[in-house]
Design a protein around this motif. Structure first.
Motif, PDB file in Angstrom:
ATOM      1  N   ALA A 166      18.774 -16.528   2.025  1.00  0.00           N
ATOM      2  CA  ALA A 166      17.552 -16.403   1.229  1.00  0.00           C
ATOM      3  C   ALA A 166      16.364 -16.075   2.117  1.00  0.00           C
ATOM      4  CB  ALA A 166      17.281 -17.698   0.466  1.00  0.00           C
ATOM      5  N   VAL A 169      20.213 -14.052  -5.286  1.00  0.00           N
ATOM      6  CA  VAL A 169      20.773 -14.961  -4.291  1.00  0.00           C
ATOM      7  C   VAL A 169      21.773 -15.880  -4.991  1.00  0.00           C
ATOM      8  CG1 VAL A 169      20.271 -16.685  -2.513  1.00  0.00           C
ATOM      9  CG2 VAL A 169      18.671 -14.811  -2.913  1.00  0.00           C
ATOM     10  N   VAL A 179      22.149 -22.958   1.681  1.00  0.00           N
ATOM     11  CA  VAL A 179      21.273 -21.783   1.688  1.00  0.00           C
ATOM     12  C   VAL A 179      20.604 -21.709   3.058  1.00  0.00           C
ATOM     13  CG1 VAL A 179      19.311 -20.634   0.638  1.00  0.00           C
ATOM     14  CG2 VAL A 179      20.896 -21.951  -0.792  1.00  0.00           C
TER      15      VAL A 179
END
Length: 202
Positions: free
Chosen positions: A53, A68, A84
């Motif tokens: 991200a 995403v 993430v």
């Protein structure tokens, strides 16, 4: 009892939103990853999903734009963490090392997008952290890569027409040469899943 882990890196919709996806080295990445995931689950190994991200960037990696997320056809099972990251490797900006340590894992297999970028970098960092790394090349994706002197504003057509652009097969070969014997054991999906003996190609 010690287990191994499969870390699936950046197999996300973000990449499919870019025109260069049409030139991806392995457009069937979902099928390859699915085979690895199924085999890992059958062995009782941990599967860890990683997404990249870039919050606030406004691009395809900005979570606000909805890309995403895992490419359709892939989904975590109950108990499989999704991390993430905002760095190239899967360790620096996540708690991946903590997840692996708590699970008693020393053997880590990596796959995903891109071959020479986030997947390779994760293999290198993992090796430096003391993990036994396996790199599954045919479960990775890369793209034609422009020469460093080509302007960032170059169009896809200009990148593809430039004789200095590195083709995907060249990038894959260079990555394997850089990793093998140093940072990771290079394997195929068939070898990792047991479809063929380790060291057999084809």
């Amino acid at each position: 009892m010690s287990r191994a882990a499969l870390v699936v890196i950046d197999v996300q919709e973000s990449f499919r939103q870019r025109p260069i996806w049409a030139y991806a080295s392995n457009p069937d990445i979902v099928g390859a990853v699915d085979r690895l995931v199924a085999a890992a689950r059958d062995r009782g190994d941990l599967v860890v999903w990683v997404l990249h991200a870039e919050p606030g960037s406004g691009g395809v990696f900005d979570p606000a734009n909805g890309h995403v997320r895992l490419i359709d056809g892939l989904a975590p099972a109950a108990g499989e963490p999704t991390l993430v990251k905002t760095s190239h490797n899967a360790f620096t900006t996540t708690n991946l090392q903590q997840v692996l340590t708590l699970a008693g894992i020393r053997d880590v297999t990596v796959c995903g997008i891109r071959t020479e970028q986030c997947v390779e970098t994760t293999a290198r960092v993992g090796c430096d952290l003391g993990y036994e790394m396996t790199f599954v090349t045919d479960a990775t994706v890369t793209f034609p890569t422009p020469h460093r002197d080509l302007p960032e504003t170059a169009t896809l057509a200009e990148i593809l027409a430039d004789p200095r652009t590195l083709a995907t097969d060249e990038m894959i070969a260079r990555t394997e040469y850089a990793l093998a014997g140093r940072f990771a054991t290079v394997r195929t999906v068939a070898e990792v899943t047991g479809a063929v003996p380790a060291g057999a190609r084809g």
